[in-house]
Design a protein around this motif. Structure first.
Motif, PDB file in Angstrom:
ATOM      1  N   ILE A   8       0.856  -1.181   0.000  1.00 52.04           N
ATOM      2  CA  ILE A   8       0.000   0.000   0.000  1.00 52.04           C
ATOM      3  C   ILE A   8       0.891   1.230   0.000  1.00 52.04           C
ATOM      4  N   GLY A   9       0.829   2.013  -1.072  1.00 56.33           N
ATOM      5  CA  GLY A   9       1.624   3.227  -1.159  1.00 56.33           C
ATOM      6  C   GLY A   9       2.718   3.132  -2.203  1.00 56.33           C
ATOM      7  N   ALA A  10       2.710   4.086  -3.161  1.00 53.76           N
ATOM      8  CA  ALA A  10       3.705   4.107  -4.235  1.00 53.76           C
ATOM      9  C   ALA A  10       4.695   5.248  -4.045  1.00 53.76           C
ATOM     10  N   GLY A  25      12.443 -12.427  -7.323  1.00 53.16           N
ATOM     11  CA  GLY A  25      11.454 -13.323  -7.898  1.00 53.16           C
ATOM     12  C   GLY A  25      10.165 -13.420  -7.109  1.00 53.16           C
ATOM     13  N   ILE A  26       9.877 -12.400  -6.312  1.00 58.45           N
ATOM     14  CA  ILE A  26       8.656 -12.378  -5.499  1.00 58.45           C
ATOM     15  C   ILE A  26       7.674 -11.391  -6.119  1.00 58.45           C
ATOM     16  N   GLU A  27       6.446 -11.846  -6.333  1.00 60.33           N
ATOM     17  CA  GLU A  27       5.434 -10.998  -6.957  1.00 60.33           C
ATOM     18  C   GLU A  27       4.881  -9.985  -5.953  1.00 60.33           C
ATOM     19  N   ALA A  28       4.674  -8.763  -6.429  1.00 60.87           N
ATOM     20  CA  ALA A  28       4.086  -7.726  -5.581  1.00 60.87           C
ATOM     21  C   ALA A  28       3.242  -6.796  -6.438  1.00 60.87           C
ATOM     22  N   VAL A  29       2.100  -6.410  -5.920  1.00 59.33           N
ATOM     23  CA  VAL A  29       1.230  -5.410  -6.539  1.00 59.33           C
ATOM     24  C   VAL A  29       1.196  -4.201  -5.616  1.00 59.33           C
ATOM     25  N   ILE A  30       1.345  -3.011  -6.188  1.00 58.93           N
ATOM     26  CA  ILE A  30       1.325  -1.778  -5.403  1.00 58.93           C
ATOM     27  C   ILE A  30       0.014  -1.045  -5.652  1.00 58.93           C
ATOM     28  N   LEU A  31      -0.630  -0.615  -4.573  1.00 57.29           N
ATOM     29  CA  LEU A  31      -1.847   0.192  -4.656  1.00 57.29           C
ATOM     30  C   LEU A  31      -1.545   1.591  -4.142  1.00 57.29           C
ATOM     31  N   GLU A  32      -1.956   2.600  -4.885  1.00 56.68           N
ATOM     32  CA  GLU A  32      -1.707   3.993  -4.511  1.00 56.68           C
ATOM     33  C   GLU A  32      -2.982   4.801  -4.743  1.00 56.68           C
ATOM     34  N   ARG A  33      -3.384   5.586  -3.735  1.00 58.43           N
ATOM     35  CA  ARG A  33      -4.648   6.321  -3.854  1.00 58.43           C
ATOM     36  C   ARG A  33      -4.540   7.567  -4.727  1.00 58.43           C
ATOM     37  N   LYS A  34      -3.336   8.069  -4.953  1.00 64.21           N
ATOM     38  CA  LYS A  34      -3.148   9.251  -5.795  1.00 64.21           C
ATOM     39  C   LYS A  34      -2.668   8.844  -7.182  1.00 64.21           C
ATOM     40  N   SER A 147     -15.713  -1.975  -7.366  1.00 61.58           N
ATOM     41  CA  SER A 147     -15.094  -2.650  -6.230  1.00 61.58           C
ATOM     42  C   SER A 147     -14.143  -3.747  -6.714  1.00 61.58           C
ATOM     43  N   GLN A 148     -12.939  -3.774  -6.118  1.00 62.51           N
ATOM     44  CA  GLN A 148     -11.917  -4.752  -6.493  1.00 62.51           C
ATOM     45  C   GLN A 148     -11.354  -5.391  -5.225  1.00 62.51           C
ATOM     46  N   GLU A 149     -10.729  -6.560  -5.381  1.00 63.30           N
ATOM     47  CA  GLU A 149     -10.094  -7.220  -4.240  1.00 63.30           C
ATOM     48  C   GLU A 149      -8.762  -7.817  -4.660  1.00 63.30           C
ATOM     49  N   LEU A 150      -7.757  -7.617  -3.812  1.00 64.80           N
ATOM     50  CA  LEU A 150      -6.433  -8.190  -4.019  1.00 64.80           C
ATOM     51  C   LEU A 150      -6.165  -9.195  -2.909  1.00 64.80           C
ATOM     52  N   ALA A 151      -6.009 -10.464  -3.282  1.00 64.75           N
ATOM     53  CA  ALA A 151      -5.653 -11.502  -2.321  1.00 64.75           C
ATOM     54  C   ALA A 151      -4.130 -11.646  -2.306  1.00 64.75           C
ATOM     55  N   CYS A 152      -3.548 -11.832  -1.120  1.00 62.04           N
ATOM     56  CA  CYS A 152      -2.094 -11.889  -1.043  1.00 62.04           C
ATOM     57  C   CYS A 152      -1.662 -12.692   0.184  1.00 62.04           C
ATOM     58  N   ASP A 153      -0.356 -12.963   0.276  1.00 60.67           N
ATOM     59  CA  ASP A 153       0.192 -13.652   1.439  1.00 60.67           C
ATOM     60  C   ASP A 153       0.503 -12.665   2.562  1.00 60.67           C
ATOM     61  N   PHE A 154       0.952 -11.461   2.180  1.00 57.78           N
ATOM     62  CA  PHE A 154       1.336 -10.438   3.142  1.00 57.78           C
ATOM     63  C   PHE A 154       0.905  -9.068   2.625  1.00 57.78           C
ATOM     64  N   ILE A 155       0.678  -8.147   3.559  1.00 60.47           N
ATOM     65  CA  ILE A 155       0.385  -6.753   3.221  1.00 60.47           C
ATOM     66  C   ILE A 155       1.447  -5.880   3.879  1.00 60.47           C
ATOM     67  N   THR A 156       1.976  -4.948   3.114  1.00 61.05           N
ATOM     68  CA  THR A 156       2.937  -3.983   3.662  1.00 61.05           C
ATOM     69  C   THR A 156       2.363  -2.582   3.526  1.00 61.05           C
ATOM     70  N   GLY A 157       2.272  -1.868   4.639  1.00 60.41           N
ATOM     71  CA  GLY A 157       1.783  -0.494   4.626  1.00 60.41           C
ATOM     72  C   GLY A 157       2.929   0.482   4.486  1.00 60.41           C
ATOM     73  N   CYS A 158       3.082   1.021   3.284  1.00 56.74           N
ATOM     74  CA  CYS A 158       4.088   2.049   2.996  1.00 56.74           C
ATOM     75  C   CYS A 158       3.369   3.346   2.622  1.00 56.74           C
ATOM     76  N   VAL A 164      -3.882   4.228   5.579  1.00 57.86           N
ATOM     77  CA  VAL A 164      -4.841   3.285   6.136  1.00 57.86           C
ATOM     78  C   VAL A 164      -4.166   2.141   6.897  1.00 57.86           C
ATOM     79  N   ALA A 165      -2.900   1.866   6.606  1.00 60.84           N
ATOM     80  CA  ALA A 165      -2.268   0.668   7.163  1.00 60.84           C
ATOM     81  C   ALA A 165      -2.194   0.719   8.686  1.00 60.84           C
ATOM     82  N   ARG A 166      -1.602   1.792   9.229  1.00 56.82           N
ATOM     83  CA  ARG A 166      -1.508   1.860  10.687  1.00 56.82           C
ATOM     84  C   ARG A 166      -2.889   1.992  11.326  1.00 56.82           C
ATOM     85  N   GLN A 167      -3.803   2.674  10.666  1.00 58.65           N
ATOM     86  CA  GLN A 167      -5.160   2.819  11.183  1.00 58.65           C
ATOM     87  C   GLN A 167      -5.888   1.482  11.242  1.00 58.65           C
TER      88      GLN A 167
END
Length: 390
Positions: A8-10, A25-34, A147-158, A164-167
């Motif tokens: 979360i956060g670009a 070699g680890i897949e990651a998707v980044i979501l950014e609100r701006k 509405s969309q959904e991202l399923a993952c093994d881990f979430i990182t709040g950056c 929203v991550a710390r909240q």
């Protein structure tokens, strides 16, 4: 959509983590609100520790940095009408810092991610985090009203201090520590040559000042000001006049002034949230901690978080070990608190506080005098400034 790590956060921490994971070699998707232009419009600091430069090289995005950045062997502290140079290279056995704007770091990471065809979803609205206390975390968001959904093994709040991550962390599991400083930094960016080839930190009766730069032709200057000030009240002429008074006649005589291309007032805060892990949700960068800009630790602390987390995730996927993940928060926080201490100390000795009396000001001057005259004190300052080891 399914990925291994949802970020979360670009900003630079999210992009750097994503790029490092890609190299592992680890897949990651980044979501950014701006949108990307907004992300690149953020004017931030740009003094990089060697550890962060090494991470950017590891991520494969260091080419332009090494072509255009300014490597600094030292910086200066001015007080009582005199300038004193801190020789970083001599005091630390050859270590230096690199001046390269955060905007440029972000741009390099964005371009590398795009060139690699990796997924970054900008303008992702109403992001919410779910089920990170189990083994199947999910991130929900809206894109173009759908509405969309991202399923993952881990979430990182950056996603920064207000993200929203710390909240989303359980309130009863989160402990925060904070100090808000009773002044701000009025910063001006101008297309003028720097007044000095190295940074100058100024302690003055009228308040702190900093002479910095982004390149050999673009300067960044700051003066301490009350938080109640309105940036609209500060004309360019007023700013330059105030800066000259704090620099003193000799340094001010070399100052080249010009029209500001950006002007803003930034509040100063020290903040830490503990822990930095909640099940399969990790916090990194400003989502977990804020430092005052004195000492240039904010972006570098985000990079050290990324260092610990990227290696923990690689260990998990390559070896099936959770030891790095389990130790992430403790490892990151040890370095965070040392940087918090250093930034607080630099702020304390260089600024004028509203309740400062004559005794306090004399103590400040005595500490600065000891700092520049003691090899041990200078070495301690230099070691912290260039960055403690990961």
């Amino acid at each position: 959509m399914r990925t291994q790590v949802g970020i979360i956060g670009a900003g630079p921490s999210g992009l750097l983590l994503g790029q490092l994971l890609h190299t592992y070699g680890i897949e990651a998707v980044i979501l950014e609100r701006k949108n990307p232009d907004y992300v690149l419009s953020r004017i931030r600091a740009g003094v990089l520790e060697q550890g962060m430069v090494d991470l950017l090289d590891e991520a494969g995005v260091g080419r332009r940095l090494h072509q255009e950045a300014l490597v600094h062997d030292g910086f200066e502290i001015a007080f009582s009408g005199r300038r004193h140079r801190i020789d970083l290279k001599h005091s630390t056995g050859g270590r230096t810092v690199t001046v390269y704007g955060q905007t440029e770091v972000t741009r390099d990471l964005m371009e590398a991610r795009k060139a690699a065809g990796l997924t970054t979803i900008y303008e992702a609205a109403d992001i919410t985090l779910h089920d990170f206390d189990g083994e199947r975390p999910r991130v929900r968001y809206f894109k173009d009203g759908v509405s969309q959904e991202l399923a993952c093994d881990f979430i990182t709040g950056c996603d920064g201090f207000h993200g929203v991550a710390r909240q989303s962390a359980p309130a009863n599991a989160l402990q925060t520590y904070e100090r808000v400083y009773p002044f701000g930094w009025l910063g001006v960016l101008s297309d003028t040559p720097p007044v000095s080839p190295e940074l100058i930190y100024v302690n003055h009766d009228r308040g702190f000042a900093l002479c910095s730069m982004r390149s050999a032709h673009r300067s960044r200057y700051y003066v301490q000001c009350p938080l109640s000030d309105d940036v609209g009240e500060w004309s360019d002429d007023r700013f330059w006049d105030e800066l000259k008074q704090r620099l003193g006649p000799e340094t001010a005589g070399h100052l080249v002034t010009g029209a500001s291309i950006e002007k803003s007032i930034a509040p100063l805060r020290s903040f830490v949230a503990e822990p930095m892990r909640f099940g399969r949700l990790f916090l990194a960068g400003d989502a977990a901690h804020i430092v005052p800009p004195t000492g240039a630790k904010g972006l570098n602390l985000a990079a050290s978080d990324v260092y610990y987390l990227s290696r923990a995730l690689r260990e998990f996927y390559d070896e099936g070990s959770k030891s790095g993940i389990d130790a992430y928060s403790a490892n990151a926080l040890r370095r965070v608190w040392k940087a918090e201490r250093f930034s607080w100390w630099m702020t304390s000795i260089l600024h004028r506080f509203p309740d400062s009396d004559a005794f306090t000001q004399r103590i400040q001057t005595a500490e600065l005098d000891y700092l520049v005259s003691s090899k041990a004190a200078t070495t301690s300052l230099a070691e912290n400034y260039v960055g403690l080891p990961y």
